[in-house]
Design a protein around this motif. Structure first.
Motif, PDB file in Angstrom:
ATOM      1  N   SER A 162      -3.113   3.505  -2.934  1.00 33.75           N
ATOM      2  CA  SER A 162      -2.800   2.576  -3.862  1.00 33.75           C
ATOM      3  C   SER A 162      -2.477   1.241  -3.205  1.00 33.75           C
ATOM      4  O   SER A 162      -1.660   1.297  -2.396  1.00 33.75           O
ATOM      5  CB  SER A 162      -1.919   3.133  -4.769  1.00 33.75           C
ATOM      6  OG  SER A 162      -1.600   2.085  -5.901  1.00 33.75           O
ATOM      7  N   CYS A 163      -2.934   0.105  -3.738  1.00 35.94           N
ATOM      8  CA  CYS A 163      -2.530  -1.181  -3.412  1.00 35.94           C
ATOM      9  C   CYS A 163      -1.893  -1.895  -4.562  1.00 35.94           C
ATOM     10  O   CYS A 163      -2.741  -2.122  -5.506  1.00 35.94           O
ATOM     11  CB  CYS A 163      -3.518  -1.931  -2.798  1.00 35.94           C
ATOM     12  SG  CYS A 163      -3.310  -3.708  -2.368  1.00 35.94           S
ATOM     13  N   THR A 164      -0.731  -2.275  -4.550  1.00 35.90           N
ATOM     14  CA  THR A 164      -0.223  -2.950  -5.811  1.00 35.90           C
ATOM     15  C   THR A 164       0.076  -4.331  -5.370  1.00 35.90           C
ATOM     16  O   THR A 164       0.784  -4.554  -4.356  1.00 35.90           O
ATOM     17  CB  THR A 164       1.137  -2.249  -6.335  1.00 35.90           C
ATOM     18  OG1 THR A 164       0.732  -0.792  -6.703  1.00 35.90           O
ATOM     19  CG2 THR A 164       1.641  -2.977  -7.484  1.00 35.90           C
ATOM     20  N   GLU A 193       0.704  -1.224  -0.280  1.00 29.90           N
ATOM     21  CA  GLU A 193      -0.135   0.011  -0.181  1.00 29.90           C
ATOM     22  C   GLU A 193       0.754   1.366   0.102  1.00 29.90           C
ATOM     23  O   GLU A 193       1.921   1.336   0.633  1.00 29.90           O
ATOM     24  CB  GLU A 193      -0.929   0.091   1.237  1.00 29.90           C
ATOM     25  CG  GLU A 193      -1.876  -1.237   1.323  1.00 29.90           C
ATOM     26  CD  GLU A 193      -1.130  -2.442   2.210  1.00 29.90           C
ATOM     27  OE1 GLU A 193      -2.180  -3.125   3.005  1.00 29.90           O
ATOM     28  OE2 GLU A 193      -0.083  -2.291   2.254  1.00 29.90           O
ATOM     29  N   SER A 252      -3.124  -2.874  -9.705  1.00 32.53           N
ATOM     30  CA  SER A 252      -3.359  -1.935  -8.508  1.00 32.53           C
ATOM     31  C   SER A 252      -4.756  -1.799  -8.213  1.00 32.53           C
ATOM     32  O   SER A 252      -5.758  -1.882  -9.138  1.00 32.53           O
ATOM     33  CB  SER A 252      -2.869  -0.465  -8.568  1.00 32.53           C
ATOM     34  OG  SER A 252      -1.566  -0.501  -8.778  1.00 32.53           O
TER      35      SER A 252
END
Length: 125
Positions: free
Chosen positions: A21-23, A6, A78
């Motif tokens: 953002s979560c990648t 995150e 993402s």
């Protein structure tokens, strides 16, 4: 190694906006399950605030509807969470939760219920 990472947290003035953002690292978000964002305020339990399915279908906690927007960006691997009109109670740790698929040739393995370390949001009044 499969990881959810995150980012995007920080110090924001009340009323402002933020995009988290979560990648997925080492794999891709599963197309067979939903990805979720949780919020954990100081001294509070983790609370599900938003989720998004593979087709973009979304759900929100009543407390954040109209202000939070979750979306998937498959090109960037993402899941995003936009927070508008930030309130002091939005402060805390935001964590991403999802199933991650790792492909090796034509075979795949699904890592279920992966969690990131979280990104912290601080709201100044």
């Amino acid at each position: 190694q499969v990881q959810l990472v995150e980012s995007g947290g920080g110090l924001v003035q009340a009323g402002g906006s933020l995009e988290l953002s979560c990648t997925a690292s080492g794999g891709v978000f599963s197309n067979n399950s939903i990805a979720k964002w949780y919020h954990q305020g100081p001294g509070e339990e983790r609370e599900l605030v938003a989720s998004v399915g593979a087709k973009g279908d979304t759900n929100y906690a009543d407390s954040v509807k109209e202000r939070f927007t979750i979306s998937r960006d498959d090109a960037k691997n993402s899941v995003l969470l936009r927070i508008n009109h930030l309130k002091p109670e939005d402060a805390g740790l935001y964590l991403c939760n999802a199933d991650v698929v790792v492909w090796e040739g034509t075979s795949s393995a699904t890592y279920l219920d992966e969690w990131g370390q979280g990104t912290r949001v601080t709201v100044s009044s």
